[in-house]
Design a protein around this motif. Structure first.
Motif, PDB file in Angstrom:
ATOM      1  N   ASN A 132       0.809  -1.217   0.000  1.00 22.54           N
ATOM      2  CA  ASN A 132       0.000   0.000   0.000  1.00 22.54           C
ATOM      3  C   ASN A 132       0.843   1.270   0.000  1.00 22.54           C
ATOM      4  O   ASN A 132       0.420   2.280  -0.542  1.00 22.54           O
ATOM      5  N   ASN A 136      -0.139   3.780  -2.782  1.00 25.66           N
ATOM      6  CA  ASN A 136      -0.623   5.088  -2.374  1.00 25.66           C
ATOM      7  C   ASN A 136       0.337   6.187  -2.810  1.00 25.66           C
ATOM      8  O   ASN A 136      -0.074   7.247  -3.287  1.00 25.66           O
ATOM      9  N   ALA A 180      -1.353   5.948   6.396  1.00 26.51           N
ATOM     10  CA  ALA A 180      -1.833   6.787   5.299  1.00 26.51           C
ATOM     11  C   ALA A 180      -1.260   8.187   5.399  1.00 26.51           C
ATOM     12  O   ALA A 180      -0.794   8.755   4.419  1.00 26.51           O
TER      13      ALA A 180
END
Lengths: 440, 274
Positions: A132, A136, A180
């Motif tokens: 990820n 991302n 994130a």
């Protein structure tokens, strides 16, 4: 040398809102036949509409999300953008990050824009943390070599070393958000657009994020556009603020003045923070509504001012033992103070009806942060809880009327800030008899 | 120092579009990589699914059309006849469904981050292409089993793969763009795929279609693609019906060009509509 890094000229954006035809919402339960005929009709209508003969459609309405917005931003500035819901903040950011096109006007941008319009965009739950990060990163516009270079730094910032090869769907929500944010924070764009990302994560991490964003602006000389409803975060991070109102720039300048203007402007009747109303289906003895009268509008309270809590009790079964209690609870679910009201002679102990209880605290000195209320109606005699409400009436306490000139208020420095009187006396070194007196 | 700034205004993205597309090529690769990784996660037999599904369909078609209906096989073993058509058809069908859903499935990306939207459906087609390559192994296996040696025409196969690609991308772009605005297409696509399997010459050779109907039959662009595949793989007796083939190719080209045009036209409003 400073030069404007973003120049916005007469930017406008129009949306067309279509209202549902009434006929389709009349029947609450529609047969499949209706759905199909409806679909076909709307499909046909749309096909006709996209043809040349455009008819003015009564179900459509124009709405200007932004109208003639102009401003200049210099390199290295950190700018706050504030405004009520629907003022056009998000639209402005969407145009800046090229997600949608403006209807008129233009923006000239010198450099790469990266937006954190919502952290975790493009995370795939089935992929591992490592995968990820790459995915991302590339979605946010990083090259693969760039991600490789920053990889260790990102992992360290997010504190997820141990779980790198676990699918993120098994992450706790805190880990997910940290990862994130870490990816996004390590982008190196000339312009960073941040929208309400700080509403997530635990307090230590929030602090870290704020710090990181401050660094981006001051140490690395990048430009930060910061959109938030948290006046505290805006005033901590930015010196200059643009206040949007109904698609126009209402004010552009010093952050504290912008915040004061924002707080002073009349609030919408539709959205009411610091307010609770009972659902319609309640019965028995219950809390009909509750309201926190904060010193400013919008459920924002300046530290040290007087605050009033108001509760309406709807009583159908009066009882001499009724006890009403409420607590102020911090964002971390810590109960800060406790208030109760129990009077055997109170009118609601004798007759049914709706009664308003008012509780005023002349100087409310809780430290800045977000707070909610917990409220109970109970009968201590037979130990029954008639009503128990959690997380109602959210309000915010700010310190923005009470500045410390040398250093800013940090989040979670304390939970309570008392007024204090200090005295200081000097001791003379020659005279050993004198004693220093410092009293508080 | 004067750097050339980026200008955002109505209609401006148009001019920098193809340059942007090139700049974002890494994202294209990452999206495809993500979909391939995710595709068979948490399945017990994983990638074998890409082999089992076309293989079983091939067996059923061979039994029904070859053994029960006893249709002609143009001189090649019937399983190979079926599979040489099953390959492009499965590719087309998968690509079409993935493509038409791709924008909706990535709506969180589209409404939050800028990149040329063309990347999303085209990377979806690329994912189906990986499945296509995997199931291509079955064809090799069948050839070995039946001792079937293709002739020189197999060298032209990449050309036909390219045509299949164009057909899939073209119709995929149309459906993807339409699906954003009219979710009706979510129901139409499975129907097209199911229907198409029977009206395209997958289970039978297109030579059994009566001569006077063949031109009309070629209005289905997949007819040209499948005939091309058979011509290249089976060699020998399999022939291309030229007018029909050209018609199909023309339609594929038209689909591709109009698909890109329509997609580009609608793309600007995707973030607002989705």
């Amino acid at each position: 040398m400073t030069h404007s890094i973003i120049r916005v000229e007469n930017l406008s954006k129009k949306y067309v809102i279509s209202h549902q035809r009434e006929s389709s919402s009349v029947h609450q339960y529609r047969a499949l036949r209706d759905v199909i005929s409806d679909k076909v009709r709307s499909l046909g209508r749309n096909l006709v509409k996209s043809g040349k003969n455009k008819l003015p459609d009564p179900t459509c309405e124009e709405f200007w999300a932004l109208r003639d917005v102009s401003f200049d931003i210099q390199q290295g500035e950190a700018i706050g953008i504030i405004g009520r819901n629907g003022a056009g903040k998000s639209t402005l950011l969407k145009i800046l990050s090229r997600i949608t096109e403006p209807t008129a006007g233009r923006i000239v941008v010198q450099g790469r824009v990266a937006s954190l319009l919502e952290v975790g965009t493009g995370f795939h739950p089935e992929l591992t943390g490592r995968e990820n990060i790459y995915l991302n990163g590339s979605i946010l516009g990083m090259a693969r070599s760039e991600i490789q270079k920053k990889f260790d730094e990102i992992v360290a910032f997010a504190e997820v070393e141990k779980f790198l090869d676990t699918p993120v769907k098994r992450y706790s929500s805190g880990m997910y958000v940290r990862l994130a944010f870490a990816v996004a924070a390590h982008l190196e764009p000339e312009i960073l657009v941040v929208d309400e990302v700080l509403a997530v994560g635990d307090s230590a991490f929030q602090k870290k994020c704020l710090g990181k964003m401050g660094d981006v602006a001051t140490k690395e000389g990048r430009t930060v556009l910061f959109v938030s409803h948290s006046m505290q975060a805006v005033s901590q991070l930015t010196k200059r603020c643009i206040l949007l109102s109904k698609g126009n720039v209402q004010f552009d300048g010093n952050t504290n003045r912008a915040i004061n203007l924002y707080l002073a402007s009349p609030k919408d009747s539709a959205e009411q923070p610091a307010y609770y109303r009972a659902p319609a289906n309640k019965t028995g003895n219950y809390l009909a509504w509750a309201k926190v009268h904060t010193s400013e509008a919008e459920g924002i309270h300046c530290w040290g001012n007087s605050i009033t809590f108001e509760f309406a009790l709807h009583i159908t079964q009066p009882d001499a033992n009724l006890l009403f209690t409420f607590q102020v609870v911090s964002a971390f679910q810590q109960q800060i103070c406790n208030f109760w009201f129990s009077e055997p002679d109170a009118p609601f102990c004798r007759a049914p009806g709706t009664f308003i209880l008012r509780c005023e605290i002349p100087k409310f000195r809780l430290y800045m942060g977000l707070y909610t209320l917990k409220a109970w109606i109970c009968n201590p005699r037979d130990q029954t809880v008639l009503e128990k409400l959690m997380d109602i009436c959210p309000f915010e306490i700010t310190m923005h009327n009470f500045e410390r000139p040398e250093y800013q208020w940090g989040a979670d420095e304390c939970t309570y800030l008392e007024d204090a009187v200090w005295q200081i006396a000097e001791t003379c070194s020659e005279n050993s008899d004198s004693i220093s007196v410092i009293a508080s | 120092m004067k750097t050339k700034g980026l200008v955002i205004e109505a209609g401006r993205t148009e001019r920098q579009y193809w340059k942007d597309l090139w700049n974002y090529r890494e994202l294209f690769y990452f999206l495809a990589w993500r979909d391939i990784l995710v595709r068979y996660k948490q399945t017990a037999i994983g990638i074998a699914w890409a082999l089992i599904r076309p293989f079983l369909t091939m067996v059923v078609f061979t039994v029904v059309f070859g053994n029960l209906a006893k249709l002609p096989s143009d001189g090649a073993p019937y399983p190979i006849l079926v599979f040489s058509a099953m390959l492009p058809w499965q590719f087309f069908a998968n690509a079409l469904s993935e493509c038409s859903n791709s924008l909706i499935a990535n709506s969180n990306l589209i409404s939050k981050v800028y990149f040329p939207r063309l990347i999303v459906p085209s990377s979806a087609v690329l994912v189906s292409f990986v499945d296509f390559m995997i199931s291509g192994m079955i064809l090799l296996g069948l050839m070995a089993w039946y001792n079937f040696v293709p002739d020189w025409r197999i060298l032209l196969l990449p050309l036909f793969i390219l045509i299949a690609f164009a057909a899939a991308v073209g119709s995929g772009l149309w459906l993807a763009a339409l699906n954003v605005e009219y979710r009706d297409f979510r129901y139409i696509v499975p129907f097209i795929v199911q229907f198409g399997l029977y009206i395209s010459p997958v289970g039978f050779s297109s030579s059994i279609v009566p001569e006077e109907w063949r031109l009309l039959y070629s209005l289905n662009p997949m007819v040209g693609v499948i005939d091309g595949f058979r011509w290249a793989i089976l060699g020998g007796n399999s022939n291309i019906y030229l007018p029909g083939f050209l018609l199909s190719m023309g339609l594929v080209l038209l689909l591709l060009v109009s698909g890109i045009w329509y997609f580009r036209k609608m793309e600007r409003t995707f973030a607002d509509v989705i």
